[in-house]
Every structure is written in C-alpha cells, then in structure tokens.
Design a protein around this motif. Structure first.
Motif: not given
Ligand code: ADP
Length: 625
Positions: A530, A562, A566, A580, A583, A588, A617
């Motif tokens: 992510n 990262d 944010g 959720f 992308k 999600g 995280f």
């Molecule tokens: P996906 O990657 O398929 O969207 P995730 O559950 O891994 O599903 O992530 C959910 C959402 O959380 C992502 O679509 C993104 O909007 C947000 N997100 C996750 N990690 C980050 C990050 N490091 N920085 C910004 N937004 C993040």
C-alpha cells in the motif's frame, strides 16, 4: 251436696300450680345434690417410688383415663411403697402407721395398687389399714399374685409379662446373638426376677446364649461392662431399682445411662421405657392397660362386687420397633414379626420439606437448563469462530495470491539476476575447459559462484512458496524482529524495481510473540505494498519507506511509514472497512484482512498521518511472557 263453683276451680288451679312448683324445686334440689356430691376417694399405691418406671407412667395413664371414664368427681391420693426397696420390716411398720393415721377416720372408697410390692403390701396389712375397702391389684404380673391371699373385696387387672417371647424377639432379630446382658437390680423383689429369668429362659437359650447378670455389681461397673460387651451381644433391661452396693437408682432413669454407653442393642418389656435407644418388640402398653384398669375402677366405685369382676390380664401389645435403632444395628425390617409397627421413622427430605425440595429441584433444573444453553451457545460460538478463521485464512490466501501477482515483475527480475550470473559463469567455465591447460583455481571460483547464485534463486522460490502455501491458522512462537528483517529482504527487489528508498530501523533486542508467521508476514506485505502504491505518483527521489520495530510496554510494535499523500483524517478508521478503496483497480480488502489477522493475534492496528506528510500504519502485538 257438692257444688263445683268458681271457688273450686280456683282452688284446683292453685293446687296444680303449687304441685308443679314443688316438683320443680324437688328436681332442682336433686340436681344440686349431684353437682355438689362428695367426690369418690381413691388411693393409689405405687411400688418403689414416685419416679420409678414403668409404674410412674402407668399411674399417670390411669389418672388421665379416669378423667375421661369416671362419671363422678374423684379425689385421688397417691403413695409409694418405698419400703419394698429395702424389704426391711421396721420401715414397713412405720409406713403402715403413717397410712392408718391418714385414713383411719376417713377410709378411701377404693385402693388401687400398682406392681407386685404394692399389692403384697396391701394384702399383708389389709386388716390394719383398709379392712372394708375394696382393692384393685393393678399392673401386677399375674405370676406375682397369690390367689390364696385374695379376699372377696379384691379384683385384679394383672399383666402377662412373659420372658420367653421377649427373648425370642431378640433372637429373631439377631439370630447370631451369643451373649445377653440382663439388667435387673438387687432389691428383694428384683432378686426374685433374677432367679425367675434364669429359670424361664434355660430351655430357650440352652448353651447357645450366655446370660450376664449384674445384680451383685455396682451400677458403675455394670455400665463399664455394657460399654465393652463382646460382639454378637444384646441387652435386656427389666429394672434397676437398687444396685449390688445397695445404692438406689430406680428413680434416676437408669436406662438413660445405659443407652448412653451400651455397645449392643437394647430391648425391654414395657412401652413406658420405649422412648429412644431401645430397639423394641412385644411390650405391655400402659395406654391400653390404663383403659382396662380405669374401667374396673369405675365398676368398683359404682358398687359392683369385686369378686364378680374378672378381666383378662393385659398381654403384650402388637410389637413396636424404633426405626432409628433398627438402622443403627443393621436389623432388616424383613426380620420383624408380621403386624409389627415401626415408629420414629425419619421422614425423607422430600417428606419433611416438600416445597423447599421442589424449589431446590426447580432451581437445579433451571440452572442445568441455563448451563446447557450456555454450553450450546459456547459450542456454536466456537464453531462460528472456527468457520470465521477458516474464511479469513482462505481470504488471506487469495489476498496473498493477488499480492504475489503484483510481485511477479520483481520476482522475475530477482530470478533473472542469479540465472544470468549462472549462465555467464557456465560460459566462462566452458571457455576455460577448452584450453589445453585449464586454470583449475579459476574453475573452482566459477563453480562456487554458480552454487551461490543457485542458492539465491532457490531462496527466492522458497519465499514465494511459503507465501503462497495454503495452510490453516498455525500458531508458533517467533521473533517479530526476525520476521521484519526477512520481509525487508524479500521486498528489497520490489522496492528497487519501483524506485522506492526502503529502509529498516529494526530493534536489536528480540521481540518474542506468538502467532501465525505467514499471516503476520502478509500484514507486513500488505502495508508495504500500500505504501509503495501511495507513492507511485511522487518523483522517485521522494519515495521513502521506513519499516520500524520496537518494544512498547508489554507490546512488540512494527510500523510502516511512507512519504505519500497520507490519509484524510475522516478516513483514518474507514480504511480498515472491507471493500473501502480509492483505487480504480483496488479491492478494498488488504487493510481489512490485515486488521482481522492482527485482532486474531490479540493485537491492534492503527493508521496515522505523519507530520511531514505521508502515512504510518502501526501494528502492536502482545509480547510473549
Ligand atoms: P486497496 O489497496 O485494494 O484499495 P486496502 O484495504 O489495502 O485496499 O486499502 C484501502 C484504502 O486505504 C486504499 O484504497 C487507500 O485509499 C487507503 N490507503 C491504504 N494505505 C495507504 C497509504 N499508505 N497511504 C495512503 N492511503 C492508503
């Protein structure tokens, strides 16, 4: 000529009225005479003493039977022939003087004696005391009544106390009996009974059962012996007026002292002595006896000729047994003679406390139902948990596959390097081998290089396999620091490929935790993937990713930070919800799976924004004690 005028009629009426008045007053006078009649005078003479059993009980019962049965008021006097205790002539003479002083001028209407000593006393001194007074000899063993001594003024209501059925009862209940302790005192009448018992029982007992007598011993010695009787013993209590030392015990409830120490079951002959501690059997009943005696008393006071009164002797009542004693001595009820009555039965808890027991039963049932319900609920929850974990494992596996898909380019790149190195090394070896004098040290170096690159390629394959293996949740102890290092190494090719500066700040001391390593590595990978995704639009020189581990209190922590855009504050929690995504091609599920895995490890996962931009995280897991 007689004329019947008005005057005559008036005179007749007056005469009738006065006659009626006279009759009325005569009737009233006679009723008055009944109400104020002098009470019939009754003298009760009891053997031994006021408290001596069973006679004390018999006189009490006779008194209460008379209250019910006598048509006249009664004046009852009671005296005790205590002279029988010693049998001495001098005290007896004084007692005679005393009674004659009392009753000479106003003799009683009836004398009733209780027991043999009192009946003998009256018969002996009748001429001096109550020459013309009718006498009832009551509650006296018929064996002790001398018919030649009976006068025309005497009636008898005797008792039929036979020793043989009493001892047969003992042997019926306890056939193994070898010793019977016979309790009879040492006063002159008691000495008679010692001989009588021996005589009567010889044919029944023969050599099988030994009898022990105590009439010549002290009361204390007797108690000591009764405490240590040999096995298969029984005790027969008749009476203990005076012990071998001449001490009077008859009025001190000697049976009670015996019950307190005896090591064998106790039997007796009269229900007056059957009140706890005695097994029971055939016994005379003072209640039945008193009814019969009171009946004869009324007949004699009514003027019936005593010589004409013949009533049957009072025999043993239906056998009675004490339930507590039967249990105590292990005597089965099947041994009791037919028609026996078992008394003092202790009610079962259900009989004694029916509604309380019902309440307790209901409470127990309710509680049982509740427990069963809870257990069922627990089982259901357990199976739901197992199913959920299984689903989570499957989902996690699918998630790992999709992660691996994203890896494929970097994996190919990572595999290419060692394979390329192996190829060029092999080609170099071929060239060396073609030369007439191959450089062996160089060849060895080349082979070492080939081996090293082969190991690198195998390691890549091992990691991929372990990530993709489909295994159930498997808990083991591991070091979170080691897992972080391995994952960093695993991701280094990917980071290089995506032009991300990946660095680690890994704690030096161990971070022992317990859980499923593959799943925990997946949490790492999801967070790192992510983070790489989040920075893809940044110029490559600003793409920085830091993996940290540390120890916070009782928790091991690791975080992935990262330098991306944010997460907006209102989405910090929402990002963990299933489905959720921000992308276009996102599912999600990555963070949702990460949170499920961390929660299953009793840990926590939170998202924060970094001060200088970017997201962090942070995962914390309980340290293993
Ligand atoms: P996906 O990657 O398929 O969207 P995730 O559950 O891994 O599903 O992530 C959910 C959402 O959380 C992502 O679509 C993104 O909007 C947000 N997100 C996750 N990690 C980050 C990050 N490091 N920085 C910004 N937004 C993040």
């Amino acid at each position: 000529m007689i004329t019947f005028g008005k005057g005559w009629l008036r005179n007749c009426l007056l005469a009738a009225i006065s006659a009626t008045a006279w009759l009325g007053s005569a009737a009233a006078q006679s009723m008055d005479a009944d109400l104020h009649a002098l009470p019939k005078r009754l003298l009760l003479l009891q053997s031994y003493g006021q408290n001596f059993q069973p006679f004390a009980n018999w006189t009490t019962e006779v008194r209460s039977a008379l209250v019910r049965q006598s048509p006249w008021p009664l004046s009852i006097q009671e005296h005790y022939v205590e002279t029988a205790i010693s049998g001495g002539a001098a005290p007896e003479a004084r007692f005679v003087d005393y009674l004659s002083a009392l009753y000479q001028d106003a003799p009683p209407d009836l004398v009733v004696t209780f027991g043999a000593p009192a009946s003998r006393f009256v018969q002996k001194y009748r001429s001096l005391l109550f020459a013309d007074v009718p006498t009832l000899l009551a509650a006296v063993n018929v064996r002790r009544v001398d018919p030649s001594m009976l006068s025309a003024k005497d009636a008898v209501v005797g008792t039929l106390v036979e020793n043989v059925p009493l001892f047969e009862n003992i042997l019926r209940l306890l056939p193994q009996t070898e010793t019977i302790a016979v309790i009879i005192g040492n006063s002159p009448p008691e000495q008679y009974w010692v001989k009588e018992v021996q005589r009567q029982l010889r044919p029944l007992l023969g050599d099988k059962v030994a009898l022990r007598f105590y009439n010549e011993r002290r009361f204390g010695e007797m108690l000591e012996d009764l405490e240590h009787l040999p096995p298969r013993s029984a005790i027969y209590f008749q009476q203990m007026m005076v012990d071998g030392a001449g001490v009077v015990y008859g009025d001190k409830d000697p049976l009670k002292s015996i019950v307190a120490v005896a090591n064998a079951p106790i039997f007796t002959f009269d229900q007056s002595l059957f009140h706890g501690g005695v097994v029971g059997g055939p016994m005379t009943s003072p209640v039945d006896g008193a009814r019969s005696i009171a009946e004869v008393v009324v007949r004699m006071l009514g003027g019936e000729n005593p010589g004409d009164i013949h009533v049957p002797a009072i025999a043993f009542a239906q056998p009675k047994y004490d339930w507590r004693e039967l249990r105590r001595w292990g005597i089965s009820e099947s041994r009791l003679p037919p028609g026996s009555e078992v008394v003092f039965r202790q009610p079962t808890p259900w009989q004694a406390y029916p509604w309380q027991m019902a309440l307790i039963g209901a409470a127990v049932l309710l509680q049982g139902g509740l427990i069963a319900g809870l257990l069922r609920e627990r089982r259901r929850r357990h199976s739901a948990e197992t199913t959920a974990r299984q689903r989570m494992t499957e989902l996690a596996h699918t998630n790992r596959f999709s992660t691996a898909g994203e890896f494929s380019a970097s994996i190919a790149h990572e595999m290419n390097q060692p394979l390329g190195a192996i190829l060029s090394n092999a080609e170099a070896a071929q060239i060396i081998l073609k030369s007439p004098a191959p450089d062996l040290p160089a060849l060895k170096e080349i082979v070492d290089e080939i081996l090293h690159n082969d190991l690198r390629a195998s390691e890549v394959i091992r990691r991929i396999r372990s990530l993709l293996k489909k295994a159930p949740f498997e808990a083991s102890d591991f070091d979170l620091k080691d897992l972080a290092n391995e994952t960093l190494e695993f991701l280094s090719a990917l980071a290089r490929g995506r032009k991300v500066d990946l660095s680690g700040e890994i704690a030096s001391d161990p971070l022992p935790v317990r859980g499923d390593q593959v799943q925990m590595q997946q949490v790492f990978l999801n967070l790192v993937m992510n983070a790489i995704e989040a920075m893809k639009d940044l110029p490559s020189e600003r793409r920085s990713l830091i993996v940290r581990t540390s120890r916070e209190g009782g928790y091991a922590e690791f975080s992935v930070s990262d330098s991306g855009p944010g997460i907006s504050d209102d989405k910090l929690k929402q990002v963990f919800e299933p489905f959720f995504t921000t992308k276009d091609d996102g599912m999600g599920m990555g963070l949702s799976i990460a949170r499920t895995i961390v929660t299953a490890h009793d840990g926590q996962i939170v998202a924060k924004n970094r001060e200088g931009g970017g997201a962090t995280f942070c995962v914390s897991l309980p340290l293993r004690a």
